[in-house]
Design a protein around this motif. Structure first.
Motif, PDB file in Angstrom:
ATOM      1  N   GLN A 195       0.784  -1.333  -0.156  1.00  0.00           N
ATOM      2  CA  GLN A 195      -0.109   0.006   0.184  1.00  0.00           C
ATOM      3  C   GLN A 195       1.075   1.355  -0.135  1.00  0.00           C
ATOM      4  OE1 GLN A 195      -2.379   1.801   3.496  1.00  0.00           O
ATOM      5  NE2 GLN A 195      -4.147   0.872   2.364  1.00  0.00           N
ATOM      6  N   ILE A 196       0.402   2.290  -0.672  1.00  0.00           N
ATOM      7  CA  ILE A 196       1.119   3.542  -0.742  1.00  0.00           C
ATOM      8  C   ILE A 196       0.197   4.523  -0.050  1.00  0.00           C
ATOM      9  CG2 ILE A 196       1.928   5.377  -2.003  1.00  0.00           C
ATOM     10  CD1 ILE A 196       2.862   3.209  -4.011  1.00  0.00           C
ATOM     11  N   ALA A 197       0.438   4.941   1.265  1.00  0.00           N
ATOM     12  CA  ALA A 197      -0.432   5.674   2.126  1.00  0.00           C
ATOM     13  C   ALA A 197       0.124   7.264   1.953  1.00  0.00           C
ATOM     14  CB  ALA A 197      -0.440   5.451   3.491  1.00  0.00           C
ATOM     15  N   LEU A 198      -0.742   8.268   1.429  1.00  0.00           N
ATOM     16  CA  LEU A 198      -0.519   9.608   1.332  1.00  0.00           C
ATOM     17  C   LEU A 198      -1.092  10.481   2.435  1.00  0.00           C
ATOM     18  CD1 LEU A 198      -1.696  10.628  -2.253  1.00  0.00           C
ATOM     19  CD2 LEU A 198       0.830  10.186  -1.514  1.00  0.00           C
ATOM     20  N   THR A 199      -0.078  10.540   3.635  1.00  0.00           N
ATOM     21  CA  THR A 199      -0.329  11.133   4.918  1.00  0.00           C
ATOM     22  C   THR A 199      -0.178  12.661   4.717  1.00  0.00           C
ATOM     23  OG1 THR A 199       2.162  10.780   5.669  1.00  0.00           O
ATOM     24  CG2 THR A 199       0.310   8.895   6.038  1.00  0.00           C
ATOM     25  N   GLU A 200      -1.057  13.272   5.571  1.00  0.00           N
ATOM     26  CA  GLU A 200      -1.025  14.777   5.391  1.00  0.00           C
ATOM     27  C   GLU A 200      -0.510  15.119   6.839  1.00  0.00           C
ATOM     28  OE1 GLU A 200      -3.755  18.771   5.082  1.00  0.00           O
ATOM     29  OE2 GLU A 200      -4.590  16.824   4.642  1.00  0.00           O
ATOM     30  N   TRP A 201       0.614  16.322   6.578  1.00  0.00           N
ATOM     31  CA  TRP A 201       1.119  16.582   8.097  1.00  0.00           C
ATOM     32  C   TRP A 201       1.093  18.184   8.262  1.00  0.00           C
ATOM     33  CZ3 TRP A 201       4.062  13.432  11.291  1.00  0.00           C
ATOM     34  CH2 TRP A 201       4.118  12.083  10.976  1.00  0.00           C
ATOM     35  N   ARG A 202       0.747  18.744   9.381  1.00  0.00           N
ATOM     36  CA  ARG A 202       0.364  20.086   9.607  1.00  0.00           C
ATOM     37  C   ARG A 202       1.251  20.424  10.733  1.00  0.00           C
ATOM     38  NH1 ARG A 202      -6.271  20.237   8.637  1.00  0.00           N
ATOM     39  NH2 ARG A 202      -6.195  19.534   6.604  1.00  0.00           N
ATOM     40  N   ARG A 203       1.791  21.891  10.598  1.00  0.00           N
ATOM     41  CA  ARG A 203       2.637  22.433  11.787  1.00  0.00           C
ATOM     42  C   ARG A 203       1.399  23.269  12.609  1.00  0.00           C
ATOM     43  NH1 ARG A 203       7.768  24.385  11.908  1.00  0.00           N
ATOM     44  NH2 ARG A 203       7.990  24.132   9.512  1.00  0.00           N
ATOM     45  N   GLU A 204       1.542  22.787  13.635  1.00  0.00           N
ATOM     46  CA  GLU A 204       0.355  23.551  14.594  1.00  0.00           C
ATOM     47  C   GLU A 204       1.151  24.322  15.692  1.00  0.00           C
ATOM     48  OE1 GLU A 204      -1.997  20.454  16.072  1.00  0.00           O
ATOM     49  OE2 GLU A 204      -3.108  20.308  14.148  1.00  0.00           O
ATOM     50  N   GLU A 205       0.631  24.907  16.676  1.00  0.00           N
ATOM     51  CA  GLU A 205       1.379  25.699  17.752  1.00  0.00           C
ATOM     52  C   GLU A 205       2.251  24.828  18.609  1.00  0.00           C
ATOM     53  OE1 GLU A 205      -1.033  27.643  20.267  1.00  0.00           O
ATOM     54  OE2 GLU A 205      -1.919  29.000  18.692  1.00  0.00           O
ATOM     55  N   ASP A 206       2.341  23.472  18.853  1.00  0.00           N
ATOM     56  CA  ASP A 206       2.783  22.640  19.538  1.00  0.00           C
ATOM     57  C   ASP A 206       3.659  21.511  18.933  1.00  0.00           C
ATOM     58  OD1 ASP A 206       0.563  21.421  19.053  1.00  0.00           O
ATOM     59  OD2 ASP A 206       0.298  20.363  20.974  1.00  0.00           O
ATOM     60  N   GLY A 207       3.832  21.756  17.513  1.00  0.00           N
ATOM     61  CA  GLY A 207       4.779  20.945  16.696  1.00  0.00           C
ATOM     62  C   GLY A 207       3.957  20.385  15.608  1.00  0.00           C
ATOM     63  N   TRP A 208       4.746  19.406  14.829  1.00  0.00           N
ATOM     64  CA  TRP A 208       3.785  18.653  13.697  1.00  0.00           C
ATOM     65  C   TRP A 208       2.882  17.720  14.049  1.00  0.00           C
ATOM     66  CZ3 TRP A 208       4.195  20.008   8.575  1.00  0.00           C
ATOM     67  CH2 TRP A 208       5.179  21.041   8.227  1.00  0.00           C
ATOM     68  N   ARG A 209       1.803  17.599  13.417  1.00  0.00           N
ATOM     69  CA  ARG A 209       0.836  16.544  13.571  1.00  0.00           C
ATOM     70  C   ARG A 209       0.476  16.157  12.282  1.00  0.00           C
ATOM     71  NH1 ARG A 209      -2.426  15.068  17.769  1.00  0.00           N
ATOM     72  NH2 ARG A 209      -4.473  14.418  17.236  1.00  0.00           N
ATOM     73  N   CYS A 210       0.048  14.560  12.126  1.00  0.00           N
ATOM     74  CA  CYS A 210      -0.364  13.918  11.059  1.00  0.00           C
ATOM     75  C   CYS A 210      -1.962  13.904  11.066  1.00  0.00           C
ATOM     76  CB  CYS A 210       0.240  12.550  11.114  1.00  0.00           C
ATOM     77  SG  CYS A 210      -0.508  11.588   9.682  1.00  0.00           S
TER      78      CYS A 210
END
Length: 542
Positions: A235-250
């Motif tokens: 499987q190839i999973a496209l995971t989205e990551w966002r920078r938030e106030e307390d760090g990066w989150r998937c």
């Protein structure tokens, strides 16, 4: 600097040594994940894992480097790549990951903690790298601990201390029962210690005895599960990551339920068998279908792995083959939809006996004559294999292989054994589990007393304790390396019985050295995990 990343996790099945094919698969994966910023591949993906002594060949290491440089030139457009490869610097050879971006190799990090236990002996072929620092990518500092690097605290702590914001861990972690829980708990520990999210990417596929189960996942810094990829599937999973106030989150994505107990064991055996046959380019398999539980389970696994049209079952009856066995084997073949032939062995067995009569005259018949039946069957199956190209499957379970309840050059003949690391009691559970999906193993095969049918009214328990007793003793001796005295204390079993089983286990080592490879299921399979000497006079308490 960016506040959003799309990271593709490529849970793929490489073929060891097929560098060009693995490169082509990496290209295909990039096309599938074209909208990603970065695509992560498993440990040593370009060559396959574990490469063992292949990496001692300079031509092999050069071919891997050339392939990765070729792929790097293609990263002028599309996603960047984190690719695993063997990497030579001067006299040192490393297990490494390279960042491919902007048409070149932009950074390389080396594996710091080399495993040298169980199935692993990386210190034999690789040098340990220095403690790695993070890799800068689009203004984000990525920590890339490689497989064993996350099994201890040091590497991830170093990455966190040097500014890593996200941990991306490429792995070549072999399957064993319930290991997905072990990995999850391990990553929870690293995430807790560092305060960083981690993507755990594992290889999938079979490589000789090893099966890699995938089961990749992403854990956020708050220890919540953001992604869970399937076991035993690409499987190839496209995971989205966002920078938030307390760090990066998937961003939470797909959570796939993973199989457990008999389901995961069955799927591991099937995948290991499938890849061994296909990667070694056999057209199919042939096996003796005796009417017993082991051969019926192996036949069902072979059909699940390859399809009925690539499985050939042969009944090889002799004077002691019961009518029930003949009926059960034929019914099993019909339920599975496989080709089924009957080849009686009366003439070859009697031919051997006739040739040996002058030498054997005056001696009582016994195990020698019984083994001639098994060896005649082995010769016939190998002849079918030689004539038509299908690989012979051998069908002995771990209980039998432990105590030498198998005949060299007879029922041990074959190229692969999917149940080699499965104890007899679990073979029965696997049969029941597989029948719950669709009836393919006749119920009488599951319920009747096990027998090799090499003499009149023979039963396995004529010479062995009941399999639930035997397997309990073997689990203590093999899986847990317990002293005989501790096993007796734990189980209450007779001391003479436990000591006899230990003796049988030790003296059968020479047979196991000559056995076909088979799928690793338990924590300590014979061969890669448990390496005992053949000549061995040690016995507990003696």
């Amino acid at each position: 600097m960016t506040d959003r990343l799309i990271i593709a996790l490529a849970q793929l099945n490489p073929t060891l040594g097929a560098i060009k094919a693995n490169l082509d698969r990496a290209r295909e994966a990039r096309r599938e994940a074209w909208d990603a910023d970065l695509i992560l591949f498993p440990e040593l993906f370009i060559c396959g894992y574990p490469p063992e002594d292949l990496v001692l060949r300079s031509s092999f290491v050069t071919a891997c480097r050339d392939a990765v440089e070729e792929l790097a030139r293609e990263t002028i457009s599309g996603p960047a790549v984190l690719m695993g490869l063997p990497w030579r610097e001067g006299a040192n050879l490393y297990n490494s990951v390279a960042l491919l971006a902007n048409g070149r190799i932009e950074a390389v990090r080396h594996k710091f903690d080399l495993p040298n236990y169980g199935v692993f002996d990386e210190k034999r072929v690789f040098n340990a790298g220095p403690a790695p620092g993070p890799i800068a990518f689009k203004g984000v500092r990525l920590g890339v601990p490689i497989c064993e690097d996350i099994w201890t605290e040091e590497t991830c702590e170093t990455l966190a201390e040097t500014g890593a914001e996200i941990l991306l861990s490429p792995n070549g972690s072999p399957f064993e029962r319930n290991k997905d829980d072990v990995r999850l708990n391990l990553v929870v520990a690293r995430v807790t210690e560092t305060g960083l999210p981690m993507a755990y990417l594992n290889q999938v596929g079979g490589q000789d005895e090893l099966v890699f189960d995938g089961a990749s996942f992403v854990l956020n810094a708050d220890r919540t599960l953001a992604w869970q990829m399937p076991m035993f599937e690409e499987q190839i999973a496209l995971t989205e990551w966002r920078r938030e106030e307390d760090g990066w989150r998937c961003v939470p994505g797909e959570i796939v339920a993973v199989p457990e107990n008999e389901a995961e064991t069955w799927k591991a055996c099937v995948l290991g068998l499938r890849d061994y046959v296909l990667k070694n380019r056999f057209p199919g398999v042939v096996l003796g279908l005796s009417g017993g539980i082991d051969s019926a389970v192996v036949a069902a696994m072979a059909v699940d792995a390859l399809g009925a049209d690539r499985v050939h079952c042969v009944m090889l009856p002799y004077a002691y083959t019961s009518k029930d066995s003949l009926v059960d084997a034929e019914e099993c073949a019909k339920l599975l939809g496989v080709r089924y032939d009957v080849v009686p062995i009366k003439e070859p067995v009697e031919g051997f006996l006739h040739a040996l009569r002058p030498m054997f005259e005056g001696t009582p018949a016994g195990i020698t004559e019984e083994n001639l039946q098994s060896r005649s069957r082995g010769v016939i199956l190998m002849a079918i294999s030689n004539k038509f190209g299908a690989m012979v499957l051998t069908t002995g379970n771990k209980s039998e292989m432990s105590v030498g309840y198998a005949t060299l050059y007879g029922d041990m003949n074959g190229g692969y054994n999917p149940i080699k690391d499965v104890y007899k009691t679990e073979v029965y559970r696997l049969a029941e589990w597989r029948n719950s999906l669709g009836h393919v193993i006749p119920q009488r095969i599951i319920t009747k007393a096990p027998t090799a049918e090499l003499r009149e009214n023979q039963k396995d328990q004529d010479s062995l304790p009941p399999y639930d007793v035997l397997d309990t003793i073997l689990e203590g001796l093999v899986e847990n390396e317990l002293p005989v005295e501790q096993i007796i204390k734990n189980t209450g079993y007779d001391e003479a019985l436990v000591r006899r089983i230990q003796h049988m286990l030790y003296i059968a080592e020479y047979k196991r050295r000559q056995a076909a490879p088979g799928v690793k299921i338990t924590r300590r399979n014979f061969g890669r995990d448990r390496r005992y000497p053949i000549t061995n006079a040690f016995r507990d308490g003696r």
